[in-house]
Enzyme design. Sequence first.
Site, PDB file in Angstrom:
ATOM      1  N   PHE A 118       0.838  -1.196   0.000  1.00  0.00           N
ATOM      2  CA  PHE A 118       0.000   0.000   0.000  1.00  0.00           C
ATOM      3  C   PHE A 118       0.872   1.244   0.000  1.00  0.00           C
ATOM      4  CE2 PHE A 118      -4.165   1.806   0.455  1.00  0.00           C
ATOM      5  CZ  PHE A 118      -5.000   0.762   0.133  1.00  0.00           C
ATOM      6  N   GLN A 242      -7.384  15.766   3.877  1.00  0.00           N
ATOM      7  CA  GLN A 242      -6.833  15.005   2.753  1.00  0.00           C
ATOM      8  C   GLN A 242      -7.776  14.951   1.550  1.00  0.00           C
ATOM      9  OE1 GLN A 242      -6.074  10.486   2.859  1.00  0.00           O
ATOM     10  NE2 GLN A 242      -4.022  11.356   2.740  1.00  0.00           N
ATOM     11  N   HIS A 244      -8.129  12.972  -1.930  1.00  0.00           N
ATOM     12  CA  HIS A 244      -7.643  11.839  -2.708  1.00  0.00           C
ATOM     13  C   HIS A 244      -7.629  12.271  -4.171  1.00  0.00           C
ATOM     14  CE1 HIS A 244      -7.252   7.878  -4.411  1.00  0.00           C
ATOM     15  NE2 HIS A 244      -7.057   7.377  -3.211  1.00  0.00           N
ATOM     16  N   LEU A 254     -14.550   7.294  -4.902  1.00  0.00           N
ATOM     17  CA  LEU A 254     -13.132   7.019  -4.996  1.00  0.00           C
ATOM     18  C   LEU A 254     -12.802   5.973  -6.054  1.00  0.00           C
ATOM     19  CD1 LEU A 254     -11.040   8.273  -3.130  1.00  0.00           C
ATOM     20  CD2 LEU A 254     -10.912   6.073  -1.977  1.00  0.00           C
ATOM     21  N   GLU A 257      -6.057   4.075  -5.687  1.00  0.00           N
ATOM     22  CA  GLU A 257      -4.667   4.244  -6.098  1.00  0.00           C
ATOM     23  C   GLU A 257      -4.171   3.050  -6.906  1.00  0.00           C
ATOM     24  OE1 GLU A 257      -2.820   6.908  -2.722  1.00  0.00           O
ATOM     25  OE2 GLU A 257      -1.965   4.917  -2.660  1.00  0.00           O
ATOM     26  N   ARG A 288      -0.155  11.117  -2.598  1.00  0.00           N
ATOM     27  CA  ARG A 288      -1.501  11.664  -2.801  1.00  0.00           C
ATOM     28  C   ARG A 288      -1.542  13.186  -2.858  1.00  0.00           C
ATOM     29  NH1 ARG A 288      -5.560   8.121   1.097  1.00  0.00           N
ATOM     30  NH2 ARG A 288      -5.373   6.215  -0.113  1.00  0.00           N
ATOM     31  N   HIS A 355     -11.624  13.639   1.229  1.00  0.00           N
ATOM     32  CA  HIS A 355     -11.612  12.239   1.632  1.00  0.00           C
ATOM     33  C   HIS A 355     -11.532  12.026   3.134  1.00  0.00           C
ATOM     34  CE1 HIS A 355     -11.113   7.999   1.051  1.00  0.00           C
ATOM     35  NE2 HIS A 355      -9.882   7.973   1.484  1.00  0.00           N
ATOM     36  N   ARG A 397      -2.515  11.569   6.206  1.00  0.00           N
ATOM     37  CA  ARG A 397      -2.691  10.180   6.623  1.00  0.00           C
ATOM     38  C   ARG A 397      -2.201   9.224   5.541  1.00  0.00           C
ATOM     39  NH1 ARG A 397      -6.240   6.401   5.512  1.00  0.00           N
ATOM     40  NH2 ARG A 397      -7.914   7.664   4.623  1.00  0.00           N
TER      41      ARG A 397
END
Lengths: 583, 248
Positions: A118, A242, A244, A254, A257, A288, A355, A397
């Site tokens: 991730f 944040q 995204h 969303l 990624e 991001r 997000h 984050r």
Amino acid sequence: MNIHYHSYDAVIVGAGGAGLRAALETAGNVRTAVITKLYPTRSHTGAAQGGMCAALSNVEEDYWEWHAFDTVKGSDYLGDQDAIDIMCREAIDAVIDLEHFGLPFSRTPEGKIDQRRFGGHTRNHGEAPVRRACYAADRTGHMILQTLYQQCVAADVNFFNEFQVFDVLFDGEGASRRAAGVVAYELATGDLHVFTSKGVLFATGGYGRIFQITSNAHTLTGDGPGVLFHRGIPLEDMEFYQFHPTGIYGIGILLTEGARGEGGILRNGLGERFMERVAPTVKDLAPRDMVARAIHAEIKEGRGAGPDKDYVYLDLTHLPPEQIDAKLPDISGFVRTYLGLEPKTDPIPIQPTAHYAMGGIPTNVHGEVVIDANNTVLPGLYAAGECACVSVHGANRLGTNSLLDINVFGRRGGRAMAEYVKEVDHPDLPRSVVDPTRERIDAMMHSSGSEKVGAIRSELQVAMMRDASVVRTGESLQDALRVIHELRDRYEKVTIDDKGSVFNYDLTEALELGSLLDIAEVLVLGADARKESRGAHWRDDFPTRDDVNWMKHTLAYRDESGAIALDYKPVVQGRYEPMERKY
Amino acid sequence: MTTTVQTAEETSLIKEVDVHLTIKRFNPEVDVRPHWREYDLKLKSSDTVLNALIAVKGTIDGTLSFRRSCAHGVCGSDAMMINGENRLGCVNLISSVGTDLVIEPVRGLPVIKDLVVDMEPFFAQYRSVLPYLIADDDPGYKERYQSPEDRARFDDTTKCILCGACSTSCPVYWANGSYIGPAAIVNAHRFIFDSRDQAANERLDILNQKSGVWRCRTSFNCTEACPRGIKVTEAIEEVKRAILYDRS
């Protein structure tokens, strides 16, 4: 209006991941009520997809210290390192707990919990990506929410579904006050319910609905932070929000990624692969915040696509169709459903989507709410999950750390509250504690102004998106502040159509709008004051991180008159020294 | 490298459309029985049915009540009957369901107001099947192991979002208040076929009662209604077979 009185040891407000995890610590231990404006399974934890990181070392070497390093670096050195250590260490227990609760994790061939890579999670302090994210297909959040709810059913947790909390109660004044309950509005009847309790834990989630384009549910309106802020509790680091990079254009849903991980490319309206200019080495797989800013720049400089030139494309058309079917089935489904496009042949219109809130109600590592720069605890008051700011996410984050946060700090908050309420007496409150909420509802029900909730809300969302989202300047933030003040004045004249008492969402949406306006104002004031760029907070007029002056947390307070004051407190440092954030 | 890409308008035919909504309304504080109200509005063909309801509420009539949350098909709040079929409002676009829409609350649960039905009977049925892992072995401080094959055995039924579209599409469920309904059976299935669970027999006994699986008449309405694509009828059949052949 009927008024009912209830007495509990502990009240939990919100029944997403954090609230349910806390409830599992208190229910069966102390008398607990869980209050949610939805049904628990409607909570937005269920929309999370990717995974939950923990250094299990099930598939390759990993240590929780590496996870902590990545989290600190990802936070752009605004995260508190004591809290981050705790989260990354207890991540392992949290995953094992969930497995024992029955969570159907995806498995390795030998039957262990499988793990995958991730963004931002690396081996040995940035050497290479590491397989750290435990997952259940691409429905990890859904499985966590369902599993925690199932355990609450097993534990016979006492839920008050479709009850919306509009006030928090205190016993005592000033420095000696302690939490003493909440006032909730029952959607099915319009009745008010006073819950007196020794402990109150807020777990109400985020507030993405201050922005026009968001991955957040309609119901994420900052209810917990809004209620507490009104009662003089500060909010921490609210300017760090944040975005995204890849939300579906116009809707904000969303697109993971992973689409770029599979080779997807971002293109502007001219068809150019603009990330080549911005990040020559990693290109479309830059962090991001960097990608979101690059998209923003393309649109702002007129190279967006579409009639209004206000989006760019995520292009998967060069990928083998079988790869899209195998690796990206869910997002392909979203694209087909919502855009009527076929990702195998059509580029996908996307734009950054609001997000996740890094900021929120300030807490210590026990979930206790702290109310000043000295971290003074307000006894009996707790918060956990996205509505709280421990702070483990700092200025930005990392992916998967939100599902981790709700489990680790939901559990810690619940445990701390269960211990605390055994030690103290039940608060004794006058029946009049219900009056402020009753008067507020009465006023809204009898309002006769000319302003509509939907119009004010959408103007707020447009202004916040334009002036206070991915890229900010002193000027844009002043513009946003002007709009917010104007909307505040108009909110005084707001009226609703529905004057009934059964499922009157017209009323609850009007009251939620009050919280959205408060939170937007705090965000903008914090962002205006912070003359640097760090993590998700980017100032075009101050484009560098300034550790000398700004490596500190923002605290925003509201006084009785409604004026907002800012204060600051130091970041908790640890073994990882600040350095330039390169990937 | 520069390539030319088409715009969304060229590829997706997003256009402005006139939408005519006929909504079954009921306000228990005023109405004796439900009645139809009609609304006309301009929307984009890419808007969802939920967007249409939000537009009615925001611009025409704020008294319209309906549940909504995530708005992309994962929270299960907005099951409703659209042109006679149970669907989620948020995953059905005007371009696919049409511009002339008849919207009603789901059937088989008491209507409280407009599209809001009483979900308590539904959740009581869900709770009655012991919908949680029951295992009294002590796995210690490690995870229980489960092979990918064992994990796959119950994958389909883990997708359930408890929206109620299946149960409220079932003619038996409409007619017989005591039938436990497909959603509860789906959630029992999820544990009966989980290799870590030890209470399959208890659940099979519950589903073998007269309120249980034998009420199912295999009409497949539930499978057609499920917004998550769960093979609901097949799950019910598997539970029936387990009662007949596997119960120890």
